[in-house]
Design a protein around this motif. Structure first.
Motif, PDB file in Angstrom:
ATOM      1  N   SER A  73     -64.182 -12.372 -23.019  1.00 41.34           N
ATOM      2  CA  SER A  73     -64.028 -13.738 -23.503  1.00 41.34           C
ATOM      3  C   SER A  73     -63.018 -14.506 -22.661  1.00 41.34           C
ATOM      4  CB  SER A  73     -63.584 -13.700 -24.967  1.00 41.34           C
ATOM      5  OG  SER A  73     -63.379 -15.007 -25.452  1.00 41.34           O
ATOM      6  N   LEU A  74     -61.915 -13.832 -22.280  1.00 40.64           N
ATOM      7  CA  LEU A  74     -60.901 -14.478 -21.463  1.00 40.64           C
ATOM      8  C   LEU A  74     -61.464 -14.865 -20.098  1.00 40.64           C
ATOM      9  CD1 LEU A  74     -57.978 -15.325 -20.925  1.00 40.64           C
ATOM     10  CD2 LEU A  74     -57.499 -12.957 -20.250  1.00 40.64           C
ATOM     11  N   HIS A  75     -62.229 -13.966 -19.467  1.00 40.35           N
ATOM     12  CA  HIS A  75     -62.787 -14.256 -18.146  1.00 40.35           C
ATOM     13  C   HIS A  75     -63.853 -15.336 -18.221  1.00 40.35           C
ATOM     14  CE1 HIS A  75     -60.697 -10.529 -17.062  1.00 40.35           C
ATOM     15  NE2 HIS A  75     -60.846 -10.899 -15.792  1.00 40.35           N
ATOM     16  N   ILE A  76     -64.616 -15.374 -19.305  1.00 41.50           N
ATOM     17  CA  ILE A  76     -65.589 -16.458 -19.474  1.00 41.50           C
ATOM     18  C   ILE A  76     -64.878 -17.797 -19.567  1.00 41.50           C
ATOM     19  CG2 ILE A  76     -67.295 -17.451 -21.051  1.00 41.50           C
ATOM     20  CD1 ILE A  76     -68.195 -14.633 -21.698  1.00 41.50           C
ATOM     21  N   GLN A  77     -63.745 -17.818 -20.295  1.00 42.30           N
ATOM     22  CA  GLN A  77     -62.979 -19.051 -20.419  1.00 42.30           C
ATOM     23  C   GLN A  77     -62.433 -19.491 -19.056  1.00 42.30           C
ATOM     24  OE1 GLN A  77     -59.859 -18.795 -23.284  1.00 42.30           O
ATOM     25  NE2 GLN A  77     -59.082 -20.860 -22.889  1.00 42.30           N
ATOM     26  N   LEU A  78     -61.908 -18.546 -18.274  1.00 47.57           N
ATOM     27  CA  LEU A  78     -61.412 -18.870 -16.926  1.00 47.57           C
ATOM     28  C   LEU A  78     -62.543 -19.368 -16.036  1.00 47.57           C
ATOM     29  CD1 LEU A  78     -58.988 -15.838 -16.351  1.00 47.57           C
ATOM     30  CD2 LEU A  78     -58.375 -18.204 -16.896  1.00 47.57           C
ATOM     31  N   LEU A  79     -63.705 -18.739 -16.144  1.00 44.24           N
ATOM     32  CA  LEU A  79     -64.863 -19.151 -15.357  1.00 44.24           C
ATOM     33  C   LEU A  79     -65.294 -20.566 -15.724  1.00 44.24           C
ATOM     34  CD1 LEU A  79     -66.964 -18.382 -13.234  1.00 44.24           C
ATOM     35  CD2 LEU A  79     -68.339 -17.370 -15.073  1.00 44.24           C
ATOM     36  N   CYS A  80     -65.246 -20.871 -17.032  1.00 47.99           N
ATOM     37  CA  CYS A  80     -65.612 -22.225 -17.471  1.00 47.99           C
ATOM     38  C   CYS A  80     -64.647 -23.260 -16.888  1.00 47.99           C
ATOM     39  CB  CYS A  80     -65.577 -22.302 -19.003  1.00 47.99           C
ATOM     40  SG  CYS A  80     -66.940 -21.460 -19.812  1.00 47.99           S
ATOM     41  N   GLU A  81     -63.351 -22.937 -16.889  1.00 46.92           N
ATOM     42  CA  GLU A  81     -62.372 -23.879 -16.350  1.00 46.92           C
ATOM     43  C   GLU A  81     -62.595 -24.108 -14.858  1.00 46.92           C
ATOM     44  OE1 GLU A  81     -58.627 -22.196 -17.309  1.00 46.92           O
ATOM     45  OE2 GLU A  81     -58.767 -22.640 -19.478  1.00 46.92           O
ATOM     46  N   ARG A  82     -62.901 -23.043 -14.098  1.00 50.90           N
ATOM     47  CA  ARG A  82     -63.123 -23.214 -12.661  1.00 50.90           C
ATOM     48  C   ARG A  82     -64.388 -23.999 -12.398  1.00 50.90           C
ATOM     49  NH1 ARG A  82     -62.318 -18.533  -8.260  1.00 50.90           N
ATOM     50  NH2 ARG A  82     -60.194 -19.093  -8.863  1.00 50.90           N
ATOM     51  N   LEU A 120     -64.570   5.074 -37.886  1.00 51.90           N
ATOM     52  CA  LEU A 120     -65.510   4.495 -36.938  1.00 51.90           C
ATOM     53  C   LEU A 120     -65.090   3.082 -36.554  1.00 51.90           C
ATOM     54  CD1 LEU A 120     -68.181   4.628 -35.392  1.00 51.90           C
ATOM     55  CD2 LEU A 120     -69.346   3.889 -37.475  1.00 51.90           C
ATOM     56  N   ALA A 121     -64.615   2.305 -37.541  1.00 55.72           N
ATOM     57  CA  ALA A 121     -64.194   0.934 -37.249  1.00 55.72           C
ATOM     58  C   ALA A 121     -63.018   0.921 -36.286  1.00 55.72           C
ATOM     59  CB  ALA A 121     -63.825   0.224 -38.549  1.00 55.72           C
ATOM     60  N   ALA A 122     -62.072   1.858 -36.469  1.00 55.68           N
ATOM     61  CA  ALA A 122     -60.931   1.925 -35.559  1.00 55.68           C
ATOM     62  C   ALA A 122     -61.391   2.233 -34.136  1.00 55.68           C
ATOM     63  CB  ALA A 122     -59.950   2.980 -36.049  1.00 55.68           C
ATOM     64  N   GLY A 123     -62.382   3.129 -34.015  1.00 53.78           N
ATOM     65  CA  GLY A 123     -62.908   3.431 -32.684  1.00 53.78           C
ATOM     66  C   GLY A 123     -63.605   2.235 -32.064  1.00 53.78           C
ATOM     67  N   LEU A 124     -64.378   1.515 -32.885  1.00 48.93           N
ATOM     68  CA  LEU A 124     -65.071   0.338 -32.353  1.00 48.93           C
ATOM     69  C   LEU A 124     -64.075  -0.734 -31.913  1.00 48.93           C
ATOM     70  CD1 LEU A 124     -68.038  -0.007 -34.874  1.00 48.93           C
ATOM     71  CD2 LEU A 124     -68.140   0.735 -32.494  1.00 48.93           C
ATOM     72  N   GLN A 125     -63.008  -0.906 -32.708  1.00 50.20           N
ATOM     73  CA  GLN A 125     -61.989  -1.889 -32.336  1.00 50.20           C
ATOM     74  C   GLN A 125     -61.448  -1.590 -30.934  1.00 50.20           C
ATOM     75  OE1 GLN A 125     -62.419  -4.478 -34.718  1.00 50.20           O
ATOM     76  NE2 GLN A 125     -60.216  -4.663 -34.460  1.00 50.20           N
ATOM     77  N   HIS A 126     -61.244  -0.310 -30.668  1.00 53.15           N
ATOM     78  CA  HIS A 126     -60.675   0.071 -29.370  1.00 53.15           C
ATOM     79  C   HIS A 126     -61.719   0.024 -28.254  1.00 53.15           C
ATOM     80  CE1 HIS A 126     -58.123   2.106 -26.478  1.00 53.15           C
ATOM     81  NE2 HIS A 126     -59.104   2.976 -26.258  1.00 53.15           N
ATOM     82  N   GLU A 127     -62.910   0.545 -28.519  1.00 54.34           N
ATOM     83  CA  GLU A 127     -63.901   0.709 -27.465  1.00 54.34           C
ATOM     84  C   GLU A 127     -64.717  -0.552 -27.190  1.00 54.34           C
ATOM     85  OE1 GLU A 127     -64.082   3.263 -25.588  1.00 54.34           O
ATOM     86  OE2 GLU A 127     -62.656   4.503 -26.709  1.00 54.34           O
ATOM     87  N   ILE A 128     -64.846  -1.423 -28.198  1.00 59.01           N
ATOM     88  CA  ILE A 128     -65.707  -2.592 -28.009  1.00 59.01           C
ATOM     89  C   ILE A 128     -64.916  -3.895 -28.041  1.00 59.01           C
ATOM     90  CG2 ILE A 128     -67.643  -3.900 -28.963  1.00 59.01           C
ATOM     91  CD1 ILE A 128     -68.822  -1.341 -29.966  1.00 59.01           C
ATOM     92  N   LYS A 129     -64.056  -4.051 -29.024  1.00 62.90           N
ATOM     93  CA  LYS A 129     -63.407  -5.353 -29.169  1.00 62.90           C
ATOM     94  C   LYS A 129     -62.424  -5.629 -28.034  1.00 62.90           C
ATOM     95  CE  LYS A 129     -61.647  -8.545 -32.552  1.00 62.90           C
ATOM     96  NZ  LYS A 129     -61.364  -8.825 -33.964  1.00 62.90           N
ATOM     97  N   ASN A 130     -61.736  -4.630 -27.575  1.00 62.81           N
ATOM     98  CA  ASN A 130     -60.807  -4.867 -26.466  1.00 62.81           C
ATOM     99  C   ASN A 130     -61.534  -5.329 -25.201  1.00 62.81           C
ATOM    100  OD1 ASN A 130     -58.703  -4.224 -28.117  1.00 62.81           O
ATOM    101  ND2 ASN A 130     -58.447  -2.126 -27.368  1.00 62.81           N
ATOM    102  N   PRO A 131     -62.623  -4.649 -24.811  1.00 61.53           N
ATOM    103  CA  PRO A 131     -63.378  -5.195 -23.659  1.00 61.53           C
ATOM    104  C   PRO A 131     -63.956  -6.580 -23.945  1.00 61.53           C
ATOM    105  CG  PRO A 131     -63.952  -2.906 -24.034  1.00 61.53           C
ATOM    106  CD  PRO A 131     -63.114  -3.328 -25.199  1.00 61.53           C
ATOM    107  N   LEU A 132     -64.341  -6.842 -25.198  1.00 63.26           N
ATOM    108  CA  LEU A 132     -64.867  -8.164 -25.533  1.00 63.26           C
ATOM    109  C   LEU A 132     -63.794  -9.238 -25.369  1.00 63.26           C
ATOM    110  CD1 LEU A 132     -67.138  -7.681 -28.680  1.00 63.26           C
ATOM    111  CD2 LEU A 132     -67.831  -8.440 -26.408  1.00 63.26           C
ATOM    112  N   SER A 133     -62.563  -8.898 -25.722  1.00 68.83           N
ATOM    113  CA  SER A 133     -61.476  -9.854 -25.555  1.00 68.83           C
ATOM    114  C   SER A 133     -61.283 -10.185 -24.082  1.00 68.83           C
ATOM    115  CB  SER A 133     -60.178  -9.289 -26.144  1.00 68.83           C
ATOM    116  OG  SER A 133     -60.322  -9.036 -27.523  1.00 68.83           O
ATOM    117  N   ALA A 134     -61.334  -9.160 -23.233  1.00 64.31           N
ATOM    118  CA  ALA A 134     -61.210  -9.401 -21.787  1.00 64.31           C
ATOM    119  C   ALA A 134     -62.387 -10.234 -21.275  1.00 64.31           C
ATOM    120  CB  ALA A 134     -61.136  -8.065 -21.047  1.00 64.31           C
TER     121      ALA A 134
END
Length: 461
Positions: free
Chosen positions: A250-259, A234-248
């Motif tokens: 987080s990255l877009h939030i950081q870009l938005l903050c910079e702009r 289950l943890a492996a599935g969550l890593q793929h299904e949730i954490k990867n979108p969360l990483s994206a």
């Protein structure tokens, strides 16, 4: 536990035969005495009789000689009876020796069994015990004559199953209950069957008790490993299904903050973005904690000196402890208590989590104490604080995943500590009061074989 009616019957028969033999010998002796006296009288009469009466006297003497012959035959019969009696006595003594040997053998068998055997009468009064039962139940002496309801209340289940079998007349098997033996919790498994005599009459009950603590722990360990394996998937599935979108995200939030920093200085927007960043990090922390808890990675076992591990931890904690006005105390043994086979990184994580929780329980200062001692082939490490303690209503939940009383916590710290310690075939317990809390970790000294081999087999370490 032995029926002695047959032995008493043989003794009665032997006594009756002996009495009959003595009676026959007495009667024979009396008859012989009378015949001898009569012969003496006839001999004296013959001397004084006229010749005309001698023929009658000789016939009478012949009759007396016939009686003497019959008496001789009776004596032979008595001798034969005595021989038969001797054979009966010999057989009786042999049977007594055999019965005694059987009793001794049965007693030796019962004494050698690691299962406790208790027999009672129909009123649940103990009639016999074996050494294992006396050790398991803690009886004074052999316990014979004691009612089951009068023994240690921890063993009240034994009296209950006797009442149940008396009511329903059905055997009872595998009733588990927990007791405290030598200061440690143990699991005992009890059963009960009816005790019948040779006439198939119920004369009591037979109770069998055995210690299944190790078996219960092994079964619990197997269930836990199976659960970890399922959680790992289950943890492996969550890593793929949730954490990867969360990483994206987080990255877009950081870009938005910079702009937004370049185009606008709106404080409200900045606060909203900061909240988004905080919550994304929280979700990441929860996923990391769940991944670590459900991890099926093998432990990197190596010899570890727990004293050195605690000394290293104290040096790490000293700055934060001084900042919180917390006194660090280490009661360490002067000699090494024994090396343990463990994953030092995982153990450092356990003791660091316990220490951080202790510091959090003393925001206004106190004492954080570490104690190490050797005990029965184990190393015992106690981490205690002088905080307010843990409320009674939540003490049973502190090792549950995702249970926390702090807003900034994920609730995985103590659950992960419990998992790591159990992977090392150890135990972790707590004692708490208004004066503080003590977490006690017990780890086995030396190479772990049974538990380690088992967990490696399931790939759960």
């Amino acid at each position: 536990m032995f029926d002695s009616h047959d032995g008493r019957g043989i003794r009665r028969f032997a006594f009756g035969l002996a009495l009959l033999s003595l009676t026959a010998v007495s009667v024979t002796a009396w008859i012989l005495s009378n015949v001898r006296r009569e012969q003496e009288i006839v001999a004296r009469l013959i001397q004084h009789l006229p010749e005309s009466d001698l023929q009658v006297a000789k016939e009478l003497s012949g009759d007396l000689n016939l009686q003497s012959s019959l008496s001789f035959l009776l004596v032979l019969n008595i001798v034969a009876t005595a021989i038969a009696f001797a054979l009966v006595v010999r057989g009786y003594l042999s049977s007594e020796r055999t019965l005694r040997d059987v009793r001794v053998l049965s007693a030796d068998i019962l004494a050698s069994m690691d299962v406790g055997i208790i027999t009672t009468d129909k009123n649940a009064v103990i009639t016999s015990t074996n050494p294992s039962s006396r050790e398991l139940i803690g009886l004074d002496g052999d316990g014979v004559g004691t009612r089951l309801s009068e023994i240690d209340p921890q063993h009240a289940l034994l009296d209950e199953i006797c009442e149940e079998i008396t009511t329903y007349h059905q055997p009872i098997r595998d009733r588990d209950y927990c007791v405290l033996r030598n200061g440690h919790p143990s699991t005992l498994r009890a059963g009960c069957t009816m005790l019948h005599n040779r006439h198939d009459e119920q004369i009591g009950m037979v109770i069998h008790v055995r210690d299944v603590t190790e078996k219960t722990l092994m079964e619990e360990r197997l269930r836990r490993m199976e659960r970890y394996m399922g959680l790992g998937s289950l943890a492996a599935g969550l890593q793929h299904e949730i954490k990867n979108p969360l990483s994206a995200l987080s990255l877009h939030i950081q870009l938005l903050c910079e702009r937004l920093d370049q185009e606008s200085e709106d404080a409200e927007v900045a606060e909203l973005l900061d909240i988004l960043n905080t919550e994304v990090r929280r979700i990441n922390d929860v996923l990391d904690g769940f991944r670590n808890y459900a991890s099926v990675a093998e432990l990197g076992r190596a010899p570890v000196d727990v004293t050195f591990l605690i000394e290293k931890l104290i040096r790490l904690l000293r700055p934060q402890a001084e900042h919180q006005n917390v006194k660090l105390v280490a009661d360490l043994p002067s000699e090494m208590v024994g090396m343990i086979q463990a994953d030092s990184t995982r153990l450092e994580q356990v003791f660091l989590n316990l220490a951080i929780n202790a510091l959090a329980a003393m925001p206004e200062g106190g004492t954080l104490r570490f104690e190490i001692a050797g005990e029965n082939g184990n190393v015992k490490i106690a981490v205690s604080d002088t905080g307010a303690g843990i409320p009674a209503e939540i003490q049973g939940q502190v090792f549950d995943p995702y249970f926390t009383t702090r807003n900034e916590g994920t609730g995985m710290g103590l659950a992960l500590c419990d998992k790591i310690i159990r992977q090392h075939d150890g135990s972790i317990d707590l004692q708490t009061s208004d004066e503080g809390t003590v977490f006690t970790v017990v780890l086995p000294v030396g190479t772990v074989e049974s538990g380690g081999a088992m967990t490696e087999r399931f790939g759960a370490e």
